[in-house]
Design a protein around this motif. Structure first.
Motif, PDB file in Angstrom:
ATOM      1  N   SER A  83     -42.790  -0.449   4.014  1.00  0.00           N
ATOM      2  CA  SER A  83     -42.212  -0.386   5.348  1.00  0.00           C
ATOM      3  C   SER A  83     -41.471   0.936   5.553  1.00  0.00           C
ATOM      4  N   PRO A  84     -41.587   1.554   6.715  1.00  0.00           N
ATOM      5  CA  PRO A  84     -40.872   2.815   6.980  1.00  0.00           C
ATOM      6  C   PRO A  84     -39.357   2.687   6.807  1.00  0.00           C
ATOM      7  N   GLU A  85     -38.816   1.489   7.039  1.00  0.00           N
ATOM      8  CA  GLU A  85     -37.377   1.277   6.885  1.00  0.00           C
ATOM      9  C   GLU A  85     -36.915   1.471   5.438  1.00  0.00           C
ATOM     10  N   VAL A  86     -37.826   1.274   4.500  1.00  0.00           N
ATOM     11  CA  VAL A  86     -37.493   1.443   3.088  1.00  0.00           C
ATOM     12  C   VAL A  86     -36.987   2.865   2.833  1.00  0.00           C
ATOM     13  N   TRP A  87     -37.557   3.829   3.536  1.00  0.00           N
ATOM     14  CA  TRP A  87     -37.242   5.230   3.281  1.00  0.00           C
ATOM     15  C   TRP A  87     -36.034   5.716   4.082  1.00  0.00           C
ATOM     16  N   ASP A  88     -35.575   4.915   5.020  1.00  0.00           N
ATOM     17  CA  ASP A  88     -34.462   5.328   5.873  1.00  0.00           C
ATOM     18  C   ASP A  88     -33.123   5.308   5.157  1.00  0.00           C
ATOM     19  N   PHE A  89     -32.925   4.381   4.259  1.00  0.00           N
ATOM     20  CA  PHE A  89     -31.642   4.229   3.571  1.00  0.00           C
ATOM     21  C   PHE A  89     -31.615   5.148   2.361  1.00  0.00           C
ATOM     22  N   VAL A  90     -30.770   6.151   2.388  1.00  0.00           N
ATOM     23  CA  VAL A  90     -30.707   7.105   1.273  1.00  0.00           C
ATOM     24  C   VAL A  90     -29.265   7.327   0.793  1.00  0.00           C
ATOM     25  N   GLU A  91     -28.462   6.305   0.880  1.00  0.00           N
ATOM     26  CA  GLU A  91     -27.076   6.416   0.446  1.00  0.00           C
ATOM     27  C   GLU A  91     -26.997   6.480  -1.081  1.00  0.00           C
ATOM     28  N   GLU A  92     -26.160   7.382  -1.584  1.00  0.00           N
ATOM     29  CA  GLU A  92     -26.011   7.533  -3.025  1.00  0.00           C
ATOM     30  C   GLU A  92     -25.426   6.265  -3.643  1.00  0.00           C
ATOM     31  N   PRO A  93     -26.015   5.782  -4.734  1.00  0.00           N
ATOM     32  CA  PRO A  93     -25.486   4.582  -5.395  1.00  0.00           C
ATOM     33  C   PRO A  93     -24.083   4.846  -5.962  1.00  0.00           C
ATOM     34  N   MET A  94     -23.196   3.847  -5.804  1.00  0.00           N
ATOM     35  CA  MET A  94     -21.810   4.004  -6.270  1.00  0.00           C
ATOM     36  C   MET A  94     -21.428   2.992  -7.360  1.00  0.00           C
ATOM     37  N   TYR A  95     -22.031   1.809  -7.406  1.00  0.00           N
ATOM     38  CA  TYR A  95     -21.816   0.793  -8.440  1.00  0.00           C
ATOM     39  C   TYR A  95     -20.372   0.284  -8.501  1.00  0.00           C
ATOM     40  N   GLN A  96     -19.709   0.202  -7.363  1.00  0.00           N
ATOM     41  CA  GLN A  96     -18.310  -0.232  -7.340  1.00  0.00           C
ATOM     42  C   GLN A  96     -18.142  -1.696  -7.735  1.00  0.00           C
ATOM     43  N   ASP A  97     -19.083  -2.563  -7.384  1.00  0.00           N
ATOM     44  CA  ASP A  97     -18.963  -3.982  -7.691  1.00  0.00           C
ATOM     45  C   ASP A  97     -19.778  -4.393  -8.918  1.00  0.00           C
ATOM     46  N   CYS A  98     -20.343  -3.430  -9.605  1.00  0.00           N
ATOM     47  CA  CYS A  98     -21.231  -3.703 -10.735  1.00  0.00           C
ATOM     48  C   CYS A  98     -20.411  -4.094 -11.962  1.00  0.00           C
ATOM     49  N   GLU A  99     -20.702  -5.261 -12.523  1.00  0.00           N
ATOM     50  CA  GLU A  99     -19.922  -5.790 -13.643  1.00  0.00           C
ATOM     51  C   GLU A  99     -20.340  -5.220 -14.999  1.00  0.00           C
ATOM     52  N   ASP A 100     -21.615  -4.941 -15.174  1.00  0.00           N
ATOM     53  CA  ASP A 100     -22.093  -4.490 -16.492  1.00  0.00           C
ATOM     54  C   ASP A 100     -22.764  -3.132 -16.396  1.00  0.00           C
ATOM     55  N   LEU A 101     -22.050  -2.163 -15.863  1.00  0.00           N
ATOM     56  CA  LEU A 101     -22.612  -0.831 -15.669  1.00  0.00           C
ATOM     57  C   LEU A 101     -22.937  -0.190 -17.020  1.00  0.00           C
TER      58      LEU A 101
END
Length: 193
Positions: A168-186
């Motif tokens: 889907s074209p929408e897949v390519w629209d979101f390009v925000e850098e990953p931040m992992y703020q809520d990630c428990e097991d980074l």
């Protein structure tokens, strides 16, 4: 080109030595000169870094956190047993059909990641892996009883342009850098750590 992240302490760990040996054989088979293979692992000792340089390999000067673009060149990323965030960052750094179609990843099975994580966690913390699952081809490395700990859950991944263009074209629209703020097991060592 080739980039290797997360090889580990091959001076102390037999599994890391086997992974290094496989990388060297792979470079030879693919006719990639060692000087065109860049490596980084924050765990490398000074002696290990010197050994890699003596093999003609190039050491990256800093922790890129997997955020390396292919810059228009076909690039193999050798990332055996790396953390999910490293794969996610790599995908984010190459988030277009043109760039993704130029990279190959040898690393943890994306299908395995999908099977082991709750879908809401996968989509929240590792959204680029989640979004590309329908655009990736994956083949598991054959298992061998002697190397079960070394290459278990390891696959070759590539991203055919035609499959990526079907997303889907929408897949390519979101390009925000990953931040992992809520990630428990980074499972990543950040710059400066």
């Amino acid at each position: 080109r080739c980039v290797c992240y997360g090889l580990g302490r091959f001076g102390r760990c037999p599994a890391a030595r086997y992974q290094l040996a496989f990388l060297l054989l792979l470079l030879d088979e693919l006719r990639v000169p060692p000087a065109r293979c860049a490596l980084f692992d924050p765990a490398f000792s000074a002696r290990e870094a010197a050994a890699l340089r003596a093999l003609g390999l190039c050491l990256l000067p800093e922790n890129e956190e997997g955020k390396r673009g292919v810059e228009g060149s076909a690039t193999l990323f050798y990332m055996v047993h790396c953390g999910k965030a490293l794969y996610n960052n790599l995908l984010w750094s190459n988030w277009s059909p043109a760039a993704l179609s130029k990279l190959v990843i040898i690393g943890n099975s994306f299908r395995g990641i999908e099977e082991r994580l709750l879908s809401r966690i996968l989509e929240r913390d590792y959204s680029y892996i989640a979004k590309v699952l329908k655009g990736v081809e994956e083949v598991a490395l054959p298992s061998h009883p002697r190397y079960l700990d070394t290459f278990n859950d390891t696959s070759v991944h590539w991203f055919p342009l035609d499959k990526l263009q079907e997303l889907s074209p929408e897949v390519w629209d979101f390009v925000e850098e990953p931040m992992y703020q809520d990630c428990e097991d980074l499972e990543i060592i950040r710059k400066g750590e």
